[in-house]
Design a protein around this motif. Structure first.
Motif, short mmCIF file in Angstrom:
data_model
loop_
_atom_site.label_atom_id
_atom_site.label_comp_id
_atom_site.label_asym_id
_atom_site.label_seq_id
_atom_site.Cartn_x
_atom_site.Cartn_y
_atom_site.Cartn_z
N MET A 1 -16.17 2.54 -14.24
CA MET A 1 -15.45 2.10 -13.04
C MET A 1 -15.33 3.27 -12.08
SD MET A 1 -11.60 0.52 -12.71
CE MET A 1 -11.97 -0.81 -13.82
N SER A 2 -15.67 3.07 -10.83
CA SER A 2 -15.61 4.13 -9.83
C SER A 2 -14.18 4.53 -9.55
CB SER A 2 -16.26 3.66 -8.53
OG SER A 2 -15.92 4.52 -7.46
N PRO A 3 -13.91 5.86 -9.36
CA PRO A 3 -12.54 6.28 -9.02
C PRO A 3 -12.10 5.80 -7.66
CG PRO A 3 -14.08 8.13 -8.88
CD PRO A 3 -14.83 6.97 -9.49
N ASP A 4 -13.05 5.30 -6.84
CA ASP A 4 -12.68 4.82 -5.51
C ASP A 4 -12.62 3.29 -5.47
OD1 ASP A 4 -14.75 7.40 -4.31
OD2 ASP A 4 -12.58 7.36 -4.23
N LEU A 5 -12.75 2.65 -6.61
CA LEU A 5 -12.78 1.19 -6.63
C LEU A 5 -11.48 0.62 -6.09
CD1 LEU A 5 -14.57 -1.18 -7.53
CD2 LEU A 5 -13.39 -1.12 -9.72
N ALA A 6 -11.57 -0.18 -5.05
CA ALA A 6 -10.38 -0.77 -4.43
C ALA A 6 -10.36 -2.26 -4.77
CB ALA A 6 -10.41 -0.57 -2.92
N THR A 7 -9.65 -2.60 -5.80
CA THR A 7 -9.53 -3.99 -6.20
C THR A 7 -8.06 -4.33 -6.32
OG1 THR A 7 -9.64 -3.37 -8.54
CG2 THR A 7 -11.72 -3.93 -7.45
N THR A 8 -7.78 -5.62 -6.36
CA THR A 8 -6.40 -6.06 -6.51
C THR A 8 -6.06 -6.05 -7.99
OG1 THR A 8 -6.67 -7.44 -4.56
CG2 THR A 8 -4.75 -7.85 -5.93
N THR A 9 -5.69 -4.90 -8.49
CA THR A 9 -5.26 -4.74 -9.87
C THR A 9 -3.74 -4.68 -9.90
OG1 THR A 9 -5.26 -2.33 -9.75
CG2 THR A 9 -7.36 -3.40 -10.33
N PRO A 10 -3.13 -4.90 -11.07
CA PRO A 10 -1.68 -4.74 -11.14
C PRO A 10 -1.22 -3.36 -10.69
CG PRO A 10 -2.50 -5.88 -13.08
CD PRO A 10 -3.71 -5.43 -12.32
N ALA A 11 -2.01 -2.32 -11.03
CA ALA A 11 -1.64 -0.97 -10.61
C ALA A 11 -1.67 -0.85 -9.09
CB ALA A 11 -2.58 0.05 -11.24
N ALA A 12 -2.72 -1.40 -8.46
CA ALA A 12 -2.82 -1.33 -7.00
C ALA A 12 -1.68 -2.08 -6.34
CB ALA A 12 -4.17 -1.90 -6.55
N GLU A 13 -1.31 -3.23 -6.87
CA GLU A 13 -0.20 -3.99 -6.30
C GLU A 13 1.12 -3.23 -6.45
OE1 GLU A 13 -0.29 -7.74 -8.26
OE2 GLU A 13 -2.06 -8.47 -7.18
N ALA A 14 1.31 -2.58 -7.61
CA ALA A 14 2.54 -1.82 -7.81
C ALA A 14 2.63 -0.65 -6.84
CB ALA A 14 2.61 -1.33 -9.26
N VAL A 15 1.53 0.06 -6.69
CA VAL A 15 1.52 1.22 -5.79
C VAL A 15 1.73 0.78 -4.35
CG1 VAL A 15 0.05 3.05 -4.86
CG2 VAL A 15 0.15 2.66 -7.33
N ALA A 16 1.15 -0.35 -3.96
CA ALA A 16 1.31 -0.84 -2.60
C ALA A 16 2.77 -1.20 -2.30
CB ALA A 16 0.42 -2.06 -2.37
N GLY A 17 3.53 -1.53 -3.33
CA GLY A 17 4.93 -1.91 -3.15
C GLY A 17 5.89 -0.74 -3.09
N VAL A 18 5.40 0.47 -3.26
CA VAL A 18 6.26 1.65 -3.21
C VAL A 18 6.70 1.92 -1.77
CG1 VAL A 18 6.33 4.16 -3.57
CG2 VAL A 18 5.20 2.69 -5.26
N ASP A 19 7.94 2.32 -1.59
CA ASP A 19 8.44 2.72 -0.27
C ASP A 19 7.99 4.15 -0.02
OD1 ASP A 19 9.85 3.50 1.97
OD2 ASP A 19 11.74 2.56 1.36
N TRP A 20 6.82 4.31 0.56
CA TRP A 20 6.23 5.64 0.69
C TRP A 20 6.96 6.51 1.71
CZ3 TRP A 20 3.40 7.71 -2.88
CH2 TRP A 20 2.74 6.87 -3.78
N ALA A 21 7.59 5.92 2.68
CA ALA A 21 8.39 6.72 3.62
C ALA A 21 9.56 7.38 2.88
CB ALA A 21 8.90 5.86 4.77
N ALA A 22 10.22 6.61 2.00
CA ALA A 22 11.32 7.16 1.22
C ALA A 22 10.82 8.21 0.24
CB ALA A 22 12.04 6.03 0.48
N VAL A 23 9.63 7.98 -0.34
CA VAL A 23 9.05 8.96 -1.25
C VAL A 23 8.79 10.28 -0.53
CG1 VAL A 23 6.97 9.53 -2.58
CG2 VAL A 23 8.08 7.31 -2.87
N GLY A 24 8.22 10.20 0.66
CA GLY A 24 7.96 11.41 1.43
C GLY A 24 9.23 12.18 1.75
N ALA A 25 10.29 11.46 2.09
CA ALA A 25 11.56 12.11 2.40
C ALA A 25 12.15 12.78 1.17
CB ALA A 25 12.54 11.09 2.98
N GLU A 26 12.06 12.10 0.01
CA GLU A 26 12.61 12.68 -1.22
C GLU A 26 11.78 13.88 -1.68
OE1 GLU A 26 14.37 11.21 -5.56
OE2 GLU A 26 13.18 9.83 -4.34
#
Length: 243
Positions: free
Chosen positions: A1-26
């Motif tokens: 599996m390519s490291p750049d593979l962009a598929t709708t996996t459970p991991a991808a969905e979980a990461v997409a749901g992260v509040d990245w603005a809050a992560v950057g601030a923290e």
């Protein structure tokens, strides 16, 4: 599996749901940040079970033997577990802007390309060919000394730790610890409880810290406090390979 593979996996969905603005601030405030749930219970069990399959690891380290603390960790061999491949591919485009912003503040190069696969190719060209994702296992009395995960000249400044067991149920103690060396001041420690399936992003080497004279580099090390009881297993996700 390519490291750049962009598929709708459970991991991808979980990461997409992260509040990245809050992560950057923290991250800017503490040098680490809670990402929330990245793996479900079944995925945690699959990854943790690999501890019983020694052929899945290119190297296993007894931490006490090397005076790194006490416990054991193993670096995965190729092919990497699917959960590792999926998480790194999903996390890269979100962590990359944070890394580039930090580099800009410090006036340092930002050699990380848009595509994660291109970055791994750069590591390989520099002689850093060994995979660095790892599985860490701790029992009662085990701990991890404060350290930084630098394996060559090419370094990505952020890494992610994912809890595979339940704190307070499967084990007690064993908090993730960050210690920041602040310019002309006492060091500061921060702890993160690592819930099952949850990820915490931490600084690999140092982070930018605003001072009266502008931005300075604040070295940060991380480790694990003493496990009081039970068994604590975690997945470590680094984004640069080792020489």
């Amino acid at each position: 599996m390519s490291p750049d593979l962009a598929t709708t996996t459970p991991a991808a969905e979980a990461v997409a749901g992260v509040d990245w603005a809050a992560v950057g601030a923290e991250l800017d405030d503490l040098g680490g940040a809670d990402l929330g749930p990245l793996l479900d219970q079944a995925a945690c069990a699959r990854v943790a079970a690999l501890d019983d399959e020694p052929h899945r690891f290119r190297s296993t380290v007894d931490m006490a033997r090397h005076r790194f603390g006490r416990g054991r960790y193993g670096y995965f061999a190729h092919p990497l577990p699917p959960e590792v491949v999926a998480l790194r591919a999903a996390l890269w485009p979100h962590l990359l802007p944070l890394a580039r912003e930090w580099a800009e503040r410090l006036g340092r190069p930002a050699p990380w390309p848009d595509a994660f696969g291109d970055w791994l190719h750069a590591c390989q060209a520099a002689g850093q060919t060994r995979p660095t994702p790892l599985l860490l296992t701790y029992g009662p009395g085990d701990w991890n000394a404060l350290h930084r995960d630098l394996y060559g000249d090419l370094v990505f400044p952020l890494q992610v730790v994912v809890g595979l067991d339940r704190p307070g149920v499967d084990y007690t103690g064993g908090e993730l610890v960050l210690v920041e060396q602040r310019p002309r001041a006492q060091s500061r420690a921060t702890t993160f409880p690592l819930l099952q399936g949850h990820g915490v992003v931490v600084t690999t080497e140092h982070r930018p810290l605003r001072t009266a004279r502008g931005w300075s580099r604040a070295p940060v090390r991380h480790g694990v406090s003493v496990v009081r009881s039970g068994r604590r297993r975690t997945l470590g996700l680094l984004f640069h390979d080792a020489a």
